[in-house]
Design an enzyme around this catalytic site. Structure first.
Site, PDB file in Angstrom:
ATOM      1  N   CYS A 119       0.822  -1.230   0.000  1.00 27.06           N
ATOM      2  CA  CYS A 119       0.000   0.000   0.000  1.00 27.06           C
ATOM      3  C   CYS A 119       0.848   1.270   0.000  1.00 27.06           C
ATOM      4  CB  CYS A 119      -0.942   0.011   1.190  1.00 27.06           C
ATOM      5  SG  CYS A 119      -1.970  -1.452   1.302  1.00 27.06           S
ATOM      6  N   HIS A 243      -2.674   7.207   2.876  1.00 27.50           N
ATOM      7  CA  HIS A 243      -3.204   5.901   2.470  1.00 27.50           C
ATOM      8  C   HIS A 243      -4.519   5.683   3.205  1.00 27.50           C
ATOM      9  CE1 HIS A 243      -3.825   1.810   1.590  1.00 27.50           C
ATOM     10  NE2 HIS A 243      -3.430   1.341   2.765  1.00 27.50           N
ATOM     11  N   ASN A 273     -10.200  -0.004   1.523  1.00 26.71           N
ATOM     12  CA  ASN A 273      -8.749   0.066   1.316  1.00 26.71           C
ATOM     13  C   ASN A 273      -8.432  -0.531  -0.061  1.00 26.71           C
ATOM     14  OD1 ASN A 273      -5.998  -0.343   1.285  1.00 26.71           O
ATOM     15  ND2 ASN A 273      -5.886  -1.177   3.371  1.00 26.71           N
TER      16      ASN A 273
HETATM   17  O1  UT7 Z   1      -3.159  -1.194   4.071  1.00 24.66           O
HETATM   18  C1  UT7 Z   1      -2.719  -1.699   5.295  1.00 24.66           C
HETATM   19  C2  UT7 Z   1      -3.560  -2.845   5.653  1.00 24.66           C
HETATM   20  N1  UT7 Z   1      -4.279  -2.947   6.837  1.00 24.66           N
HETATM   21  C3  UT7 Z   1      -4.568  -2.038   7.778  1.00 24.66           C
HETATM   22  O2  UT7 Z   1      -4.196  -0.915   7.766  1.00 24.66           O
HETATM   23  C4  UT7 Z   1      -5.426  -2.518   8.895  1.00 24.66           C
HETATM   24  C5  UT7 Z   1      -4.963  -2.016  10.237  1.00 24.66           C
HETATM   25  N2  UT7 Z   1      -5.838  -2.466  11.288  1.00 24.66           N
HETATM   26  C6  UT7 Z   1      -7.115  -2.031  11.430  1.00 24.66           C
HETATM   27  O3  UT7 Z   1      -7.602  -1.226  10.645  1.00 24.66           O
HETATM   28  C7  UT7 Z   1      -7.911  -2.536  12.604  1.00 24.66           C
HETATM   29  O4  UT7 Z   1      -7.047  -3.206  13.491  1.00 24.66           O
HETATM   30  C8  UT7 Z   1      -9.081  -3.486  12.201  1.00 24.66           C
HETATM   31  C9  UT7 Z   1     -10.159  -2.681  11.505  1.00 24.66           C
HETATM   32  C10 UT7 Z   1      -8.573  -4.580  11.291  1.00 24.66           C
HETATM   33  C11 UT7 Z   1      -9.702  -4.102  13.447  1.00 24.66           C
HETATM   34  O5  UT7 Z   1     -10.131  -3.088  14.320  1.00 24.66           O
HETATM   35  P1  UT7 Z   1      -9.718  -3.131  15.886  1.00 24.66           P
HETATM   36  O6  UT7 Z   1     -10.404  -2.003  16.512  1.00 24.66           O
HETATM   37  O7  UT7 Z   1      -8.216  -3.160  15.931  1.00 24.66           O
HETATM   38  O8  UT7 Z   1     -10.359  -4.474  16.356  1.00 24.66           O
HETATM   39  P2  UT7 Z   1      -9.632  -5.774  16.929  1.00 24.66           P
HETATM   40  O9  UT7 Z   1      -8.847  -6.472  15.884  1.00 24.66           O
HETATM   41  O10 UT7 Z   1      -8.962  -5.404  18.189  1.00 24.66           O
HETATM   42  O11 UT7 Z   1     -10.898  -6.650  17.253  1.00 24.66           O
HETATM   43  C12 UT7 Z   1     -11.886  -6.245  18.206  1.00 24.66           C
HETATM   44  C13 UT7 Z   1     -13.029  -7.228  18.167  1.00 24.66           C
HETATM   45  C14 UT7 Z   1     -12.579  -8.686  18.175  1.00 24.66           C
HETATM   46  O12 UT7 Z   1     -13.481  -9.421  18.986  1.00 24.66           O
HETATM   47  P3  UT7 Z   1     -13.119  -9.753  20.508  1.00 24.66           P
HETATM   48  O13 UT7 Z   1     -11.849 -10.529  20.467  1.00 24.66           O
HETATM   49  O14 UT7 Z   1     -12.979  -8.429  21.194  1.00 24.66           O
HETATM   50  O15 UT7 Z   1     -14.314 -10.534  20.955  1.00 24.66           O
HETATM   51  C15 UT7 Z   1     -12.714  -9.116  16.753  1.00 24.66           C
HETATM   52  O16 UT7 Z   1     -12.954 -10.503  16.617  1.00 24.66           O
HETATM   53  O17 UT7 Z   1     -13.755  -7.063  16.948  1.00 24.66           O
HETATM   54  C16 UT7 Z   1     -13.922  -8.337  16.326  1.00 24.66           C
HETATM   55  N3  UT7 Z   1     -14.046  -8.135  14.886  1.00 24.66           N
HETATM   56  C17 UT7 Z   1     -15.212  -7.860  14.297  1.00 24.66           C
HETATM   57  N4  UT7 Z   1     -16.470  -7.711  14.794  1.00 24.66           N
HETATM   58  C18 UT7 Z   1     -17.422  -7.412  13.910  1.00 24.66           C
HETATM   59  C19 UT7 Z   1     -13.060  -8.165  13.953  1.00 24.66           C
HETATM   60  N5  UT7 Z   1     -13.587  -7.912  12.740  1.00 24.66           N
HETATM   61  C20 UT7 Z   1     -14.921  -7.720  12.929  1.00 24.66           C
HETATM   62  C21 UT7 Z   1     -15.986  -7.420  12.063  1.00 24.66           C
HETATM   63  N6  UT7 Z   1     -17.220  -7.273  12.603  1.00 24.66           N
HETATM   64  N7  UT7 Z   1     -15.824  -7.241  10.736  1.00 24.66           N
END
Ligand code: UT7
Length: 319
Positions: A119, A243, A273
């Site tokens: 990216c 980005h 993204n």
């Molecule tokens: O181009 C570069 C590529 N990638 C990125 O830049 C991504 C960088 N990371 C992020 O944008 C964020 O970390 C995410 C959007 C991927 C995730 O958001 P977060 O606030 O960091 O959530 P998390 O990974 O800490 O997960 C929190 C909770 C989890 O459940 P538990 O363990 O708290 O019960 C996940 O399983 O949210 C859950 N979760 C979801 N819930 C509903 C993860 N994805 C989803 C979803 N819908 N789509």
């Protein structure tokens, strides 16, 4: 800096003279994911800022469409291009490079190659284009095109909701008066490879939270480097083109850089993204809506798998 036949130092810089975009027709909304995965519009919107994304096309077809529009906007015919650089993480074939297919679709002159810095790739490509222009190339078509839907597991809620397909392009031309690329910063930390990768034929695997934390850190450091490199301060930045991965990442970086969100171009709510395409899509949105005025200072800032990062400061001047 080069010298002319009288031994006087001359500048051979570059500037952006055209831009274009391409998005596939199929719109996939958060409600579409809500209907078939354990997720919700609320979660996706609050945690990412994304409301919809587009799926479809090939990396080459989207790239050619965006490239064609950028050429038109620059007032050029394809044969006037001396070099085509295609930034992509999702090439259509292993070989040849997707830029070969795009060259054939557009009929551009000169050489063509693909560049993969995930990216962060589009800003890497801009910097390479600027370097080639310094070496004598006159006009470079820089395209960022990705079809991430093809390497995303559409049944994995943690990644499926994040990514989309699209392309954006710019034309960079030699500027004999002043280099409009004021500074750049490219970086990579290969030890962070395991937090975001995709094997051949597989799907992307990501430790979202780790990527998030590192992304904010590298964006801020890289942006500070180019601001300092251009002998500017945060207050001098008129527009940030970051980005587009997650609105919260952009907000956190802006806060640390003391740059208000009003000075930031955001398209991720409509695109998700799109990797290499996200920065040129956000640039085109700003330029098309009249947000960019002659002489304004624009900070481009990317990060991605690798982990890679890339920033540049451009003084906006189409004429
Ligand atoms: O181009 C570069 C590529 N990638 C990125 O830049 C991504 C960088 N990371 C992020 O944008 C964020 O970390 C995410 C959007 C991927 C995730 O958001 P977060 O606030 O960091 O959530 P998390 O990974 O800490 O997960 C929190 C909770 C989890 O459940 P538990 O363990 O708290 O019960 C996940 O399983 O949210 C859950 N979760 C979801 N819930 C509903 C993860 N994805 C989803 C979803 N819908 N789509």
């Amino acid at each position: 800096m080069a010298t002319n036949d009288k031994g006087i130092m001359t500048i051979r810089g570059s500037r952006i003279t055209g831009w274009g975009t391409a998005l596939p027709d199929q719109i996939v909304t958060n409600a579409d994911f809500e209907a078939r995965l354990d997720t919700s519009d609320k979660w996706i919107t609050e945690r990412t800022g994304i409301r919809e994304r587009r799926f479809g096309g090939t990396t080459a077809s989207l790239a050619a469409e965006a490239g064609k529009m950028a050429l038109k906007s620059a007032g050029l015919v394809p044969s006037e291009i001396d070099l085509l650089i295609l930034s992509t993480t999702t090439p259509d074939l292993t070989t040849p490079a997707t830029s070969s297919v795009v060259q054939d679709l557009l009929g551009t002159g000169g050489g063509a190659f693909d560049l993969n810095a995930a990216c962060a790739g589009f800003v890497y490509a801009m910097v390479v284009a600027g370097g080639m222009i310094k070496m004598g190339t006159n006009r470079v078509l820089v395209i960022g095109s990705d079809t991430l839907s093809k390497i995303t597991d559409q049944n994995d809620r943690s990644t499926a909701v994040l990514f989309g397909d699209g392309a954006g392009a710019i034309v960079m031309e030699a500027d004999p008066v002043e280099d409009k690329i004021l500074s750049y910063d490219l970086g990579v930390d290969g030890s962070a490879m395991p937090i975001l990768y995709c094997n051949h034929g597989g799907y992307m695997t990501m430790e979202g939270r780790e990527v998030f934390k590192k992304a904010v850190r590298v964006m801020v450091e890289s942006a500070k480097n180019v601001i300092e490199g251009a002998k500017l301060t945060s207050d001098d930045i008129d527009l940030v083109i970051p980005h587009q991965a997650n609105l919260r990442i952009i907000e956190a970086a802006n806060q640390r850089l003391k740059i208000p969100m009003e000075k930031t171009s955001i398209v991720l709510d409509k695109t998700g993204n799109t990797s290499s395409a996200s920065i040129p899509l956000a640039l085109a949105a700003a330029a098309d809506s009249g947000r960019l005025k002659e002489g304004e200072i624009v900070l481009f800032c990317g990060f991605g798998a690798g982990m890679t990062w890339s920033s540049t400061i451009v003084k906006w001047s189409k004429e």
